[in-house]
Design an enzyme around this catalytic site. Structure first.
Site, mmCIF file in Angstrom:
data_model
loop_
_atom_site.group_PDB
_atom_site.id
_atom_site.type_symbol
_atom_site.label_atom_id
_atom_site.label_comp_id
_atom_site.label_asym_id
_atom_site.label_seq_id
_atom_site.Cartn_x
_atom_site.Cartn_y
_atom_site.Cartn_z
ATOM 1 N N CYS A 173 34.456 40.999 64.673
ATOM 2 C CA CYS A 173 34.469 40.389 63.345
ATOM 3 C C CYS A 173 34.308 38.867 63.395
ATOM 4 O O CYS A 173 33.428 38.309 62.750
ATOM 5 C CB CYS A 173 35.778 40.769 62.657
ATOM 6 S SG CYS A 173 35.974 40.025 61.050
ATOM 7 N N GLY A 215 41.090 45.529 79.997
ATOM 8 C CA GLY A 215 42.305 46.335 80.115
ATOM 9 C C GLY A 215 41.987 47.803 80.366
ATOM 10 O O GLY A 215 41.056 48.346 79.781
ATOM 11 N N GLY A 245 17.365 50.908 59.573
ATOM 12 C CA GLY A 245 18.674 51.208 58.976
ATOM 13 C C GLY A 245 18.934 50.388 57.732
ATOM 14 O O GLY A 245 18.934 49.154 57.793
ATOM 15 N N GLY A 260 21.703 50.180 55.995
ATOM 16 C CA GLY A 260 23.143 50.062 55.755
ATOM 17 C C GLY A 260 23.521 48.620 55.471
ATOM 18 O O GLY A 260 22.648 47.746 55.322
ATOM 19 N N GLU A 268 22.359 42.878 54.897
ATOM 20 C CA GLU A 268 22.889 41.505 54.903
ATOM 21 C C GLU A 268 22.022 40.602 55.794
ATOM 22 O O GLU A 268 21.597 39.513 55.368
ATOM 23 C CB GLU A 268 24.331 41.485 55.419
ATOM 24 C CG GLU A 268 25.332 42.013 54.406
ATOM 25 C CD GLU A 268 26.786 41.859 54.833
ATOM 26 O OE1 GLU A 268 27.650 42.215 54.038
ATOM 27 O OE2 GLU A 268 27.060 41.384 55.958
ATOM 28 N N LEU A 276 35.682 48.844 59.043
ATOM 29 C CA LEU A 276 35.812 47.608 58.271
ATOM 30 C C LEU A 276 36.964 46.780 58.810
ATOM 31 O O LEU A 276 38.008 47.325 59.203
ATOM 32 C CB LEU A 276 36.064 47.926 56.797
ATOM 33 C CG LEU A 276 34.899 48.575 56.041
ATOM 34 C CD1 LEU A 276 35.355 49.072 54.686
ATOM 35 C CD2 LEU A 276 33.744 47.578 55.899
ATOM 36 N N HIS A 285 39.108 44.764 57.248
ATOM 37 C CA HIS A 285 40.376 44.802 56.513
ATOM 38 C C HIS A 285 41.094 46.129 56.697
ATOM 39 O O HIS A 285 42.318 46.191 56.622
ATOM 40 C CB HIS A 285 40.163 44.476 55.026
ATOM 41 C CG HIS A 285 38.940 45.091 54.434
ATOM 42 N ND1 HIS A 285 37.683 44.605 54.672
ATOM 43 C CD2 HIS A 285 38.781 46.164 53.631
ATOM 44 C CE1 HIS A 285 36.798 45.351 54.026
ATOM 45 N NE2 HIS A 285 37.445 46.306 53.400
ATOM 46 N N HIS A 341 38.048 33.670 29.764
ATOM 47 C CA HIS A 341 36.675 33.539 29.250
ATOM 48 C C HIS A 341 36.174 32.120 29.503
ATOM 49 O O HIS A 341 36.918 31.173 29.267
ATOM 50 C CB HIS A 341 36.644 33.817 27.745
ATOM 51 C CG HIS A 341 35.287 33.583 27.158
ATOM 52 N ND1 HIS A 341 34.248 34.468 27.350
ATOM 53 C CD2 HIS A 341 34.799 32.556 26.428
ATOM 54 C CE1 HIS A 341 33.173 33.992 26.739
ATOM 55 N NE2 HIS A 341 33.472 32.831 26.168
HETATM 56 C C1 LIG Z 1 27.120 41.862 61.918
HETATM 57 C C2 LIG Z 1 28.393 42.499 61.455
HETATM 58 C C3 LIG Z 1 28.912 42.131 60.228
HETATM 59 C C4 LIG Z 1 30.098 42.689 59.780
HETATM 60 N N1 LIG Z 1 30.581 42.302 58.575
HETATM 61 C C5 LIG Z 1 31.731 42.828 58.121
HETATM 62 C C6 LIG Z 1 32.277 42.390 56.894
HETATM 63 O O1 LIG Z 1 31.738 41.529 56.221
HETATM 64 N N2 LIG Z 1 33.449 42.933 56.471
HETATM 65 C C7 LIG Z 1 34.080 43.904 57.207
HETATM 66 O O2 LIG Z 1 35.138 44.387 56.774
HETATM 67 N N3 LIG Z 1 33.590 44.334 58.390
HETATM 68 C C8 LIG Z 1 32.437 43.806 58.869
HETATM 69 N N4 LIG Z 1 31.955 44.212 60.076
HETATM 70 C C9 LIG Z 1 32.706 45.235 60.825
HETATM 71 C C10 LIG Z 1 33.919 44.589 61.530
HETATM 72 O O3 LIG Z 1 33.456 43.597 62.394
HETATM 73 C C11 LIG Z 1 34.697 45.644 62.295
HETATM 74 O O4 LIG Z 1 35.075 46.683 61.425
HETATM 75 C C12 LIG Z 1 35.962 45.045 62.889
HETATM 76 O O5 LIG Z 1 35.659 43.989 63.770
HETATM 77 C C13 LIG Z 1 36.773 46.100 63.646
HETATM 78 O O6 LIG Z 1 37.909 45.504 64.171
HETATM 79 P P1 LIG Z 1 38.628 46.069 65.459
HETATM 80 O O7 LIG Z 1 39.830 45.223 65.644
HETATM 81 O O8 LIG Z 1 38.813 47.528 65.356
HETATM 82 O O9 LIG Z 1 37.617 45.863 66.669
HETATM 83 P P2 LIG Z 1 36.673 44.685 67.153
HETATM 84 O O10 LIG Z 1 36.579 43.598 66.179
HETATM 85 O O11 LIG Z 1 35.421 45.324 67.615
HETATM 86 O O12 LIG Z 1 37.448 44.074 68.397
HETATM 87 C C14 LIG Z 1 37.652 44.786 69.561
HETATM 88 C C15 LIG Z 1 37.999 43.812 70.668
HETATM 89 O O13 LIG Z 1 38.428 44.557 71.801
HETATM 90 C C16 LIG Z 1 37.923 43.957 72.972
HETATM 91 N N5 LIG Z 1 37.922 44.969 74.026
HETATM 92 C C17 LIG Z 1 37.224 46.132 74.051
HETATM 93 N N6 LIG Z 1 37.535 46.844 75.156
HETATM 94 C C18 LIG Z 1 38.446 46.113 75.831
HETATM 95 C C19 LIG Z 1 39.149 46.309 77.046
HETATM 96 N N7 LIG Z 1 39.010 47.421 77.771
HETATM 97 N N8 LIG Z 1 39.997 45.338 77.458
HETATM 98 C C20 LIG Z 1 40.166 44.201 76.725
HETATM 99 N N9 LIG Z 1 39.534 43.971 75.572
HETATM 100 C C21 LIG Z 1 38.689 44.926 75.123
HETATM 101 C C22 LIG Z 1 36.544 43.476 72.566
HETATM 102 O O14 LIG Z 1 36.081 42.445 73.432
HETATM 103 C C23 LIG Z 1 36.822 42.974 71.151
HETATM 104 O O15 LIG Z 1 37.181 41.618 71.170
HETATM 105 C C24 LIG Z 1 30.782 43.649 60.573
HETATM 106 C C25 LIG Z 1 30.264 44.014 61.826
HETATM 107 C C26 LIG Z 1 29.097 43.437 62.260
HETATM 108 C C27 LIG Z 1 28.573 43.824 63.612
#
Ligand SMILES: Cc1cc2nc3c(=O)[nH]c(=O)nc-3n(C[C@H](O)[C@H](O)[C@H](O)COP(=O)(O)OP(=O)(O)OC[C@H]3O[C@@H](n4cnc5c(N)ncnc54)[C@H](O)[C@@H]3O)c2cc1C
Length: 466
Positions: free
Chosen positions: A41, A114, A180, A182, A187, A319, A321, A444
């Protein structure tokens, strides 16, 4: 050193979980393999894309919109390095903010990959290969997701790019082909289209924005076409060939039929994301998976006691949030409280111009479930503030239960839809009715008056300004 909680991954799920757990008095550590915190994110997702969307929107406003407001400017010049610097500075401010919050909340961080050796034991392997074992009472897996690959099309992040490469292009492509239709594709397509690219979108399904309300998607498609987007729906990309002059993209009807060929300078593969668990050792630890996702119960617990999972790596919408709310909920549960996420009221936003925002059920979902509903709609063409800003594209649609008037869904296409949806989320969280929404005083002139008018239309078919 032993911890109450080790969170693997510091995306919005992981970092928020760690902070909330620390606030509640748990001894917390995070493991992150990237050099900066914040996950997809903050580093390569929500934040950099919104920085470029905002900047490119300003560029387009100057080029096409402000003259009609009586603001005379010359043709704007694109300073690409400065625009990219704005994006990079925004990312830096956000990821550094997370590092600050970790320090403030006394959260220990381990930089490295990890792997779960067993419940209570996480092995961290640093970039130089050095290993250490961190012991903990509980583990939360928050490793997020990665780009879904298109079979037979290799992403090189130069001419065939994922969203990550599309945020780093060195120059505006002449022809950008997006695979795609989506949220991410539309965006990033908007960013480069505003800066001058000719954008074509190829989508397997016969519609854009799968999962969103059909009428909203159709209206939005028409608006994008008016802006200059070209769509090939019900088509799949079979092959991308590189030549000296660019890329040749073979497309064919999704249901079979005659193939066609399109040309592009850059191909953006934006067909979705897949849960990321590589190197986590989930098999060895005995953690159950289903179609790539970590299986959890209603309390975010996996089948292995002491191991939990949240965010993109588990079921539900991918997402930020949603991941954050799950992070808070699981932290509260681990601290003995009653964390909860209401999956019925998670909003979704497309940050284009106009924006698209939704919460709750679509008309298609209500029909499929056999729920009788009322529809109230109000167009921004009849909203004074929208006219004043020349942002009259789109409408608000409120869906309410036919018998009880309870709001079941809200769908908005329009400027600032992403902000407007918040009041529908609050209303639905409190089980409010269309009449409740219609009787609340709205300032308004604001775009939010269109939400009130749509609610009036749903409750008694009596919008005032239509
Ligand atoms: C271009 C783009 C635009 C987006 N825009 C939006 C938006 O506007 N609004 C929205 O709600 N969502 C958006 N998203 C989706 C959003 O980024 C994800 O839903 C969100 O980041 C998920 O959060 P998360 O914490 O599950 O995982 P992530 O943000 O993917 O974080 C996972 C973390 O875990 C780390 N990791 C993975 N495996 C290991 C390991 N074995 N050891 C240590 N670290 C590890 C990774 O390096 C990463 O830093 C967007 C995604 C993209 C690609």
């Amino acid at each position: 050193m032993s911890y109450d909680l080790v969170v693997i991954g510091t995306g919005p799920g992981g970092y928020v979980c760690a902070i909330r757990a620390a606030q509640l008095g748990l001894k917390v550590a995070v493991v992150e393999k990237r050099n900066t915190f914040g996950g997809t994110c903050l580093n390569i997702g929500c934040i950099p894309s919104k920085a470029l969307l905002y900047a490119s929107e300003k560029f387009e406003e100057v080029e096409h919109e402000v003259a009609a407001l009586g603001v005379v400017t010359g043709k704007p010049k694109l300073d690409m390095p400065a625009m990219m610097k704005h994006k990079d500075d925004t990312v830096a401010a956000n990821v550094n903010g997370v590092a600050f919050l970790f320090k403030k909340n006394k959260i220990e961080s381990f930089i490295g990959s990890g792997a779960i050796l067993s419940a209570g034991k996480v092995e961290v392997t640093a970039e130089d290969g050095a290993k250490q074992i961190v012991e903990t009472k509980n583990i939360v897996i928050a490793t997020g997701s990665d780009v879904a690959q298109l079979p037979g099309v290799e992403i090189d992040e130069k001419t065939i790019v994922s969203s990550t490469g599309a945020l780093e292009l060195k120059k505006v492509p002449g022809k950008l082909l997006i695979v795609g239709a989506g949220v991410i594709g539309l965006e990033l397509g908007s960013v480069w289209h505003r800066l001058g690219a000719d954008v074509t979108v190829v989508e397997f399904l016969d519609r854009i924005l799968p999962g969103m309300d059909d009428e909203v998607a159709k209206t939005f498609q028409r608006i994008l076409e008016k802006q200059g987007f070209k769509f090939h729906l019900g088509q799949k990309v079979a092959k991308v060939e590189k030549s000296k002059t660019g890329l040749k993209v073979a497309i064919e009807p999704a249901q079979g039929g005659e193939a066609a060929s399109l040309e592009a300078d850059i191909v953006l593969v934006a067909i979705g994301r897949r849960p990321y668990t590589e190197g986590l050792g989930l098999d060895a630890a005995g953690v159950a998976m289903e179609r790539g996702r970590v299986v959890i119960d209603d309390h975010f617990a996996t089948n292995v006691p002491g191991i939990y999972a949240i965010g993109d790596v588990v079921r539900g919408p991918m997402l930020a949030h949603k991941a954050e709310d799950e992070g808070v909920a699981v932290a509260e549960m681990l601290a003995g409280q009653h964390g909860h996420v209401n999956y019925e009221t998670i909003p979704g936003v497309v940050y284009t111009m106009p924006e698209v925002a939704a919460v709750g059920a679509t008309e298609e979902e209500l029909k499929a479930k056999g729920i009788a509903y009322k529809v109230g709609k109000f167009p921004f063409t009849a909203n004074g503030r929208a006219r004043a800003m020349r942002h009259t594209d789109g409408f608000v649609k409120i869906l309410a239960d036919a018998a009880t008037d309870r709001v079941l869904g809200a769908h908005i296409v329009g400027a600032v839809a992403g902000e407007l949806i918040a009041e529908a989320v609050v209303l639905m969280e409190f089980g409010g009715s269309a009449e409740d929404l219609a009787r609340i005083c709205h300032a308004h002139p604001t775009m939010s008056e269109a939400v009130k008018e749509a609610a009036l239309a749903a409750t008694e078919k009596r919008p005032i300004h239509m």
